[in-house]
Design a protein around this motif. Sequence first.
Motif, mmCIF file in Angstrom:
data_model
loop_
_atom_site.group_PDB
_atom_site.id
_atom_site.type_symbol
_atom_site.label_atom_id
_atom_site.label_comp_id
_atom_site.label_asym_id
_atom_site.label_seq_id
_atom_site.Cartn_x
_atom_site.Cartn_y
_atom_site.Cartn_z
ATOM 1 N N ALA A 1 -8.750 13.557 -9.280
ATOM 2 C CA ALA A 1 -9.443 12.477 -9.977
ATOM 3 C C ALA A 1 -8.544 11.261 -10.131
ATOM 4 C CB ALA A 1 -9.913 12.959 -11.342
ATOM 5 N N ALA A 2 -7.260 11.485 -10.436
ATOM 6 C CA ALA A 2 -6.327 10.372 -10.600
ATOM 7 C C ALA A 2 -6.104 9.634 -9.278
ATOM 8 C CB ALA A 2 -4.997 10.883 -11.145
ATOM 9 N N LEU A 3 -5.974 10.381 -8.189
ATOM 10 C CA LEU A 3 -5.750 9.756 -6.884
ATOM 11 C C LEU A 3 -6.991 9.018 -6.391
ATOM 12 C CD1 LEU A 3 -3.755 12.652 -5.178
ATOM 13 C CD2 LEU A 3 -2.857 10.392 -5.768
ATOM 14 N N ALA A 4 -8.163 9.481 -6.801
ATOM 15 C CA ALA A 4 -9.412 8.862 -6.355
ATOM 16 C C ALA A 4 -9.703 7.547 -7.058
ATOM 17 C CB ALA A 4 -10.578 9.821 -6.566
ATOM 18 N N THR A 5 -9.010 7.278 -8.155
ATOM 19 C CA THR A 5 -9.269 6.066 -8.930
ATOM 20 C C THR A 5 -8.142 5.051 -8.787
ATOM 21 O OG1 THR A 5 -8.321 7.135 -10.901
ATOM 22 C CG2 THR A 5 -10.714 7.279 -10.609
ATOM 23 N N SER A 6 -7.533 5.017 -7.627
ATOM 24 C CA SER A 6 -6.462 4.046 -7.384
ATOM 25 C C SER A 6 -7.008 2.626 -7.481
ATOM 26 C CB SER A 6 -5.844 4.278 -6.007
ATOM 27 O OG SER A 6 -5.303 5.577 -5.908
ATOM 28 N N GLU A 7 -6.174 1.723 -7.952
ATOM 29 C CA GLU A 7 -6.571 0.330 -8.125
ATOM 30 C C GLU A 7 -6.858 -0.315 -6.767
ATOM 31 O OE1 GLU A 7 -7.742 -3.023 -9.591
ATOM 32 O OE2 GLU A 7 -7.089 -1.414 -10.934
ATOM 33 N N PRO A 8 -8.077 -0.825 -6.528
ATOM 34 C CA PRO A 8 -8.422 -1.420 -5.220
ATOM 35 C C PRO A 8 -7.513 -2.577 -4.822
ATOM 36 C CG PRO A 8 -10.392 -1.049 -6.545
ATOM 37 C CD PRO A 8 -9.227 -0.803 -7.444
ATOM 38 N N VAL A 9 -7.090 -3.376 -5.790
ATOM 39 C CA VAL A 9 -6.219 -4.518 -5.473
ATOM 40 C C VAL A 9 -4.899 -4.038 -4.893
ATOM 41 C CG1 VAL A 9 -4.965 -6.481 -6.448
ATOM 42 C CG2 VAL A 9 -7.280 -5.976 -7.224
ATOM 43 N N GLN A 10 -4.360 -2.963 -5.470
ATOM 44 C CA GLN A 10 -3.107 -2.409 -4.952
ATOM 45 C C GLN A 10 -3.284 -1.878 -3.539
ATOM 46 O OE1 GLN A 10 -2.134 0.557 -7.895
ATOM 47 N NE2 GLN A 10 -1.090 -0.905 -9.236
ATOM 48 N N LEU A 11 -4.412 -1.199 -3.302
ATOM 49 C CA LEU A 11 -4.654 -0.642 -1.974
ATOM 50 C C LEU A 11 -4.815 -1.749 -0.934
ATOM 51 C CD1 LEU A 11 -7.146 2.247 -2.855
ATOM 52 C CD2 LEU A 11 -4.675 2.379 -2.514
ATOM 53 N N ARG A 12 -5.582 -2.773 -1.263
ATOM 54 C CA ARG A 12 -5.781 -3.874 -0.311
ATOM 55 C C ARG A 12 -4.482 -4.634 -0.062
ATOM 56 N NH1 ARG A 12 -10.942 -4.397 -2.970
ATOM 57 N NH2 ARG A 12 -10.067 -5.938 -4.411
ATOM 58 N N SER A 13 -3.672 -4.775 -1.091
ATOM 59 C CA SER A 13 -2.383 -5.452 -0.916
ATOM 60 C C SER A 13 -1.485 -4.663 0.023
ATOM 61 C CB SER A 13 -1.697 -5.628 -2.278
ATOM 62 O OG SER A 13 -2.470 -6.428 -3.134
ATOM 63 N N ALA A 14 -1.466 -3.335 -0.151
ATOM 64 C CA ALA A 14 -0.649 -2.493 0.727
ATOM 65 C C ALA A 14 -1.152 -2.543 2.163
ATOM 66 C CB ALA A 14 -0.657 -1.054 0.219
ATOM 67 N N GLN A 15 -2.463 -2.545 2.341
ATOM 68 C CA GLN A 15 -3.027 -2.644 3.688
ATOM 69 C C GLN A 15 -2.684 -3.989 4.330
ATOM 70 O OE1 GLN A 15 -7.157 -1.943 2.873
ATOM 71 N NE2 GLN A 15 -6.949 0.291 2.808
ATOM 72 N N THR A 16 -2.722 -5.054 3.541
ATOM 73 C CA THR A 16 -2.373 -6.389 4.049
ATOM 74 C C THR A 16 -0.924 -6.435 4.507
ATOM 75 O OG1 THR A 16 -3.974 -7.395 2.544
ATOM 76 C CG2 THR A 16 -2.286 -8.838 3.470
ATOM 77 N N LEU A 17 -0.056 -5.704 3.813
ATOM 78 C CA LEU A 17 1.361 -5.668 4.180
ATOM 79 C C LEU A 17 1.635 -4.737 5.355
ATOM 80 C CD1 LEU A 17 2.911 -5.602 0.593
ATOM 81 C CD2 LEU A 17 2.924 -7.515 2.215
ATOM 82 N N GLY A 18 0.596 -4.071 5.853
ATOM 83 C CA GLY A 18 0.754 -3.241 7.044
ATOM 84 C C GLY A 18 1.144 -1.809 6.777
ATOM 85 N N TYR A 19 0.964 -1.322 5.541
ATOM 86 C CA TYR A 19 1.303 0.060 5.247
ATOM 87 C C TYR A 19 0.303 0.990 5.934
ATOM 88 C CZ TYR A 19 4.577 -1.172 1.484
ATOM 89 O OH TYR A 19 5.635 -1.647 0.768
ATOM 90 N N SER A 20 0.802 2.117 6.426
ATOM 91 C CA SER A 20 -0.077 3.127 7.007
ATOM 92 C C SER A 20 -0.735 3.940 5.888
ATOM 93 C CB SER A 20 0.722 4.063 7.918
ATOM 94 O OG SER A 20 1.652 4.833 7.159
ATOM 95 N N GLY A 21 -1.661 4.822 6.290
ATOM 96 C CA GLY A 21 -2.366 5.626 5.299
ATOM 97 C C GLY A 21 -1.440 6.485 4.453
ATOM 98 N N TRP A 22 -0.485 7.155 5.108
ATOM 99 C CA TRP A 22 0.437 8.003 4.359
ATOM 100 C C TRP A 22 1.440 7.173 3.562
ATOM 101 C CZ3 TRP A 22 -0.240 12.661 2.860
ATOM 102 C CH2 TRP A 22 -0.997 13.553 3.618
ATOM 103 N N GLU A 23 1.837 6.015 4.059
ATOM 104 C CA GLU A 23 2.730 5.142 3.294
ATOM 105 C C GLU A 23 2.048 4.654 2.014
ATOM 106 O OE1 GLU A 23 5.597 3.124 6.727
ATOM 107 O OE2 GLU A 23 3.639 2.220 6.258
#
Length: 255
Positions: free
Chosen positions: A138-160
């Motif tokens: 439940a905790a992992l499923a509620t990750s902050e979307p802004v943080q996830l999108r920021s990490a994706q923008t920086l080129g982080y992979s799924g496991w990173e």
Amino acid sequence: MKQWIKPCIGFAAGCAVWQLVVWTGHVPKEYMPGVGTVFEALVGQLRSAEFWQNEPLTLMRTAIGLVAAVALGFGTAVLSARYRLVEDALRPLVNIMRSLPPAAIVPLSIFALGLGLKLFLFIVCFSGVWTVYVSAAAALATSEPVQLRSAQTLGYSGWEIMWQVRIPAAMPAMLTGARLAVADCLIATIAAEMLAGSNGIGFMLYDSAFTMHTTDTFALLVVAGVNGLLFNQAVLRLRASMVRWHDQFTKMVQA
């Protein structure tokens, strides 16, 4: 000292209510002894060699089973959060297994694992792993979307993203799940010792209850409660050391 005042007042109030019930006579003293009588029995237990032979066994079984439950629950939750197929496959199994009481699986587990350490560790791990998994997932499923999108923008992979963003953000709630699992694991340990053990606090409880040593039974129940308190404090200290940043941030926001 201030943080201990209110808990001590609550404990004293509970003892007072208990003693008042005894004084009313609604429950025979043979089945509900007074606070002073239970305290004397507790002191007697603490002075006995039998107690110190059994108490470490219960603590060891609970601790090892809890560690196994946390490791398995956290690991499975990470896989579930990373792969939707794993989450979908586990959902019905988790809902079924977390409803089973530990005592219900003891008889079949005896046939499969025998009477030994493996039996206790399986029962304890089985009891705690579902609470850990549900809380962590439940905790992992509620990750902050802004943080996830920021990490994706920086080129982080799924496991990173998982290791560097989602797990650190979810760690406070995940450790809360581990704290909840402490009670499950301790209950499972005592239940297994009562049903299939020849030692441990659970066995001592079973033996004292069925030989009508009521005061010893209450004293051992106090010991079981103190054991839960000790494990709870250990997890709280671990949480404080691992997610100190979260507590500091929360205090800053509240201020």
